[in-house]
Design an enzyme around this catalytic site. Structure first.
Site, PDB file in Angstrom:
ATOM      1  N   LYS A 197       0.850  -1.210   0.000  1.00 38.00           N
ATOM      2  CA  LYS A 197       0.000   0.000   0.000  1.00 38.00           C
ATOM      3  C   LYS A 197       0.882   1.256   0.000  1.00 38.00           C
ATOM      4  O   LYS A 197       0.950   2.002   0.977  1.00 38.00           O
ATOM      5  CB  LYS A 197      -0.920  -0.009   1.215  1.00 38.00           C
ATOM      6  CG  LYS A 197      -2.025  -1.057   1.141  1.00 38.00           C
ATOM      7  CD  LYS A 197      -2.917  -0.996   2.368  1.00 38.00           C
ATOM      8  CE  LYS A 197      -4.010  -2.039   2.292  1.00 38.00           C
ATOM      9  NZ  LYS A 197      -4.773  -2.139   3.554  1.00 38.00           N
ATOM     10  N   GLY A 353      -2.529  -6.043   8.731  1.00 41.64           N
ATOM     11  CA  GLY A 353      -3.210  -7.303   8.469  1.00 41.64           C
ATOM     12  C   GLY A 353      -2.250  -8.366   7.950  1.00 41.64           C
ATOM     13  O   GLY A 353      -2.182  -9.485   8.468  1.00 41.64           O
TER      14      GLY A 353
HETATM   15  N1  LIG Z   1       7.856  -6.705  -3.812  1.00 42.50           N
HETATM   16  C1  LIG Z   1       6.536  -6.863  -3.690  1.00 42.50           C
HETATM   17  N2  LIG Z   1       5.741  -6.876  -4.793  1.00 42.50           N
HETATM   18  C2  LIG Z   1       4.416  -7.038  -4.677  1.00 42.50           C
HETATM   19  N3  LIG Z   1       3.759  -7.194  -3.508  1.00 42.50           N
HETATM   20  C3  LIG Z   1       4.498  -7.183  -2.382  1.00 42.50           C
HETATM   21  C4  LIG Z   1       5.909  -7.020  -2.413  1.00 42.50           C
HETATM   22  N4  LIG Z   1       6.358  -7.057  -1.141  1.00 42.50           N
HETATM   23  C5  LIG Z   1       5.290  -7.250  -0.352  1.00 42.50           C
HETATM   24  N5  LIG Z   1       4.167  -7.330  -1.085  1.00 42.50           N
HETATM   25  C6  LIG Z   1       2.777  -7.591  -0.619  1.00 42.50           C
HETATM   26  O1  LIG Z   1       2.365  -6.606   0.288  1.00 42.50           O
HETATM   27  C7  LIG Z   1       1.211  -7.093   0.940  1.00 42.50           C
HETATM   28  C8  LIG Z   1       1.036  -6.438   2.271  1.00 42.50           C
HETATM   29  O2  LIG Z   1       1.028  -5.036   2.134  1.00 42.50           O
HETATM   30  P1  LIG Z   1       0.265  -4.067   3.139  1.00 42.50           P
HETATM   31  O3  LIG Z   1      -1.203  -4.246   3.008  1.00 42.50           O
HETATM   32  O4  LIG Z   1       0.815  -2.696   2.913  1.00 42.50           O
HETATM   33  O5  LIG Z   1       0.744  -4.613   4.575  1.00 42.50           O
HETATM   34  P2  LIG Z   1      -0.095  -4.786   5.930  1.00 42.50           P
HETATM   35  O6  LIG Z   1      -1.383  -5.488   5.611  1.00 42.50           O
HETATM   36  O7  LIG Z   1       0.789  -5.562   6.830  1.00 42.50           O
HETATM   37  O8  LIG Z   1      -0.331  -3.387   6.429  1.00 42.50           O
HETATM   38  C9  LIG Z   1       1.405  -8.587   1.030  1.00 42.50           C
HETATM   39  O9  LIG Z   1       0.244  -9.224   0.527  1.00 42.50           O
HETATM   40  C10 LIG Z   1       2.642  -8.873   0.167  1.00 42.50           C
HETATM   41  O10 LIG Z   1       2.488  -9.966  -0.716  1.00 42.50           O
HETATM   42  O1  LIG Z   2      -5.885  -3.922   6.235  1.00 44.03           O
HETATM   43  C1  LIG Z   2      -5.985  -2.776   6.669  1.00 44.03           C
HETATM   44  O2  LIG Z   2      -4.930  -1.947   6.822  1.00 44.03           O
HETATM   45  P1  LIG Z   2      -3.366  -2.397   6.780  1.00 44.03           P
HETATM   46  O3  LIG Z   2      -3.084  -3.062   5.437  1.00 44.03           O
HETATM   47  O4  LIG Z   2      -2.622  -1.093   6.919  1.00 44.03           O
HETATM   48  O5  LIG Z   2      -3.115  -3.315   7.920  1.00 44.03           O
HETATM   49  C2  LIG Z   2      -7.286  -2.199   7.157  1.00 44.03           C
HETATM   50  O6  LIG Z   2      -8.319  -3.160   7.086  1.00 44.03           O
HETATM   51  C3  LIG Z   2      -7.641  -0.944   6.370  1.00 44.03           C
HETATM   52  O7  LIG Z   2      -7.835  -1.272   5.018  1.00 44.03           O
HETATM   53  P2  LIG Z   2      -7.633  -0.132   3.887  1.00 44.03           P
HETATM   54  O8  LIG Z   2      -6.170   0.220   3.841  1.00 44.03           O
HETATM   55  O9  LIG Z   2      -8.110  -0.760   2.597  1.00 44.03           O
HETATM   56  O10 LIG Z   2      -8.470   1.057   4.295  1.00 44.03           O
END
Ligand SMILES: Nc1ncnc2c1ncn2[C@@H]1O[C@H](COP(=O)(O)OP(=O)(O)O)[C@@H](O)[C@H]1O
Ligand SMILES: O=C(OP(=O)(O)O)[C@H](O)COP(=O)(O)O
Length: 395
Positions: A197, A353
């Site tokens: 993200k 998550g």
């Molecule tokens: N180099 C990469 N290319 C594509 N996706 C990636 C890469 N590194 C990590 N990810 C993906 O990022 C996702 C998690 O990102 P994010 O939602 O930001 O983390 P979180 O849910 O812990 O906040 C995972 O599903 C993982 O597969």
């Molecule tokens: O997975 C979430 O956030 P996170 O990827 O930062 O842990 C929350 O459910 C918020 O989702 P959103 O980033 O689509 O608003």
């Protein structure tokens, strides 16, 4: 902030905003239930008071209306087993069916509403939509810490329609724990960011630069920085409209004396598949048609050294696509370094998550200081921002 302990829910319907945005596999099975498990005590307290519960959540980021893969119906079986009751389900979060089900709830019963984000009004924070949601309950409970950084209809706008609005146990515990680090973070303080993200989380970096000594950037987040520096990233994840910001952040980190570490190398693949052809290359030199899916061995070593010498560690975002075993080494390596630092006395806070899923999958959940259900929400809280989901409960 008032909590559910300040209220007796007897004969009351609690409308609870939970964050049940849990990872599902291709058979729609829950692969990490951290966020559901966390919400259980809140739900049980309300039921044991003699109240009933209406659960509302989002799942994923549906783009335009209902999509089967984002349906919350996939959670009914798990919830029914967990609470040993037939959890009812409304296939639309607003409208006649949902209202008739919520108004007919008896004490001890649970109703789960369909994904709120099937309506664009949810993320737009639409007041009319929030009012319709409010009709489902007598008391509003926000327990969705993971989504508390969003000013959405169900997380913030809806609160104005209730006389009684309180936080649940997840929200209360998360804020208390994050506050401890915010008040006093022993140094060296290291933030580790990764994941996918990018556009959300890159905005948080600037403020974090005022707090941390080391900032490690890996995972999908790192390629925007390499492209910004003029490197070749092949078809790796990138946020084109954040290239200038990435350069700006590199400059600011230098000015503020923060040690910014980007991965020296990447494990690259010729397709987004666990069985893809792979190679290890220096970052900034990824050939066309290849994508970086994990940090490489040199990056693992350098990052681990920094982590092991830290006293406070804040980690959000996996170092690679850990869901595929061939791209999990980066995340595993970093998790092991975090555990070693924790054993030596550091405080380690891991949130998000997918990050929580990664740590639990490795069986490391109880070896770090705290696993938060929030990723973006945790980072925004740690940057010192007031979260809209929390503010709405205070107003
Ligand atoms: N180099 C990469 N290319 C594509 N996706 C990636 C890469 N590194 C990590 N990810 C993906 O990022 C996702 C998690 O990102 P994010 O939602 O930001 O983390 P979180 O849910 O812990 O906040 C995972 O599903 C993982 O597969
Ligand atoms: O997975 C979430 O956030 P996170 O990827 O930062 O842990 C929350 O459910 C918020 O989702 P959103 O980033 O689509 O608003």
């Amino acid at each position: 902030m008032r909590t559910i302990d300040d209220i007796n829910f007897k004969n009351k319907r609690a409308l609870i905003r939970v964050d049940f945005n849990v990872p599902l596999n291709d058979k729609f099975e829950i692969t990490d239930d951290t966020r559901i498990r966390a919400a259980v005590p809140t739900i049980k307290k309300i039921l044991s008071d003699g109240g009933s519960v209406v659960l509302m959540s989002h799942l994923g980021r549906p783009k335009s209306g209902p999509e089967d893969k984002f349906s919350l119906k996939h959670l009914i079986k798990d919830l029914s087993e967990r609470f040993d009751t037939d959890v009812k389900f409304a296939s639309d979060c607003i409208g006649e069916e949902a209202e008739s089900k919520s108004s007919g709830l008896q004490p001890g019963e649970i109703l789960l509403l369909e994904n709120l984000r099937f309506y664009p009004e949810e993320t737009k924070g639409d007041e009319g939509f929030a009012k319709k949601l409010a009709a489902h309950g007598d008391i509003y409970v926000n327990d969705a810490f993971g989504t508390a950084h969003r000013a959405h209809a169900s997380t913030s706008i809806v609160a104005q329609f209730f006389d009684e609005k309180v936080c649940g146990y997840v929200m209360a515990a998360e804020i208390e724990n994050a506050q401890k680090v915010l008040d006093k973070a022993d140094k060296p303080y290291t933030a580790i960011m990764g994941g996918a993200k990018i556009s959300d989380k890159i905005l948080i970096i600037e403020k974090l630069l005022d707090k941390v000594d080391n900032l490690i950037i890996g995972g999908g987040m790192s390629y925007t920085f390499f492209k910004a520096m003029g490197g070749d990233i092949g078809s790796s994840l990138v946020e084109e409209d954040k290239l200038d910001l990435a350069n700006e952040l590199i400059k600011k980190a230098k000015e503020k004396g923060v040690n910014l570490e980007l991965p020296f190398d990447s494990v690259i693949a010729d397709k987004f598949d666990n069985n893809a052809k792979t190679d290890i290359v220096r970052n900034g030199a990824i050939p066309d048609g290849w994508m970086g899916l994990d940090i490489g061995p040199q990056a693992r070593e350098v990052f681990a050294k920094t982590i092991k010498s830290s006293k406070t560690i804040l980690w959000n975002g996996p170092m690679g696509v850990f869901e595929m075993s061939n791209f999990a080494k980066g995340t595993t390596g970093i998790a092991e370094a975090v555990i070693e630092a924790t054993e030596k006395g550091a405080f380690s806070l891991i949130g998000g998550g997918d990050s929580a899923a990664a740590v639990n999958l490795l069986g490391y959940g109880d070896k770090v200081s705290y696993v938060s259900t929030g990723g973006g929400a945790l980072l925004e809280y740690m940057e010192g921002k007031e979260l809209p989901g929390v503010k709405a409960l205070e107003d």
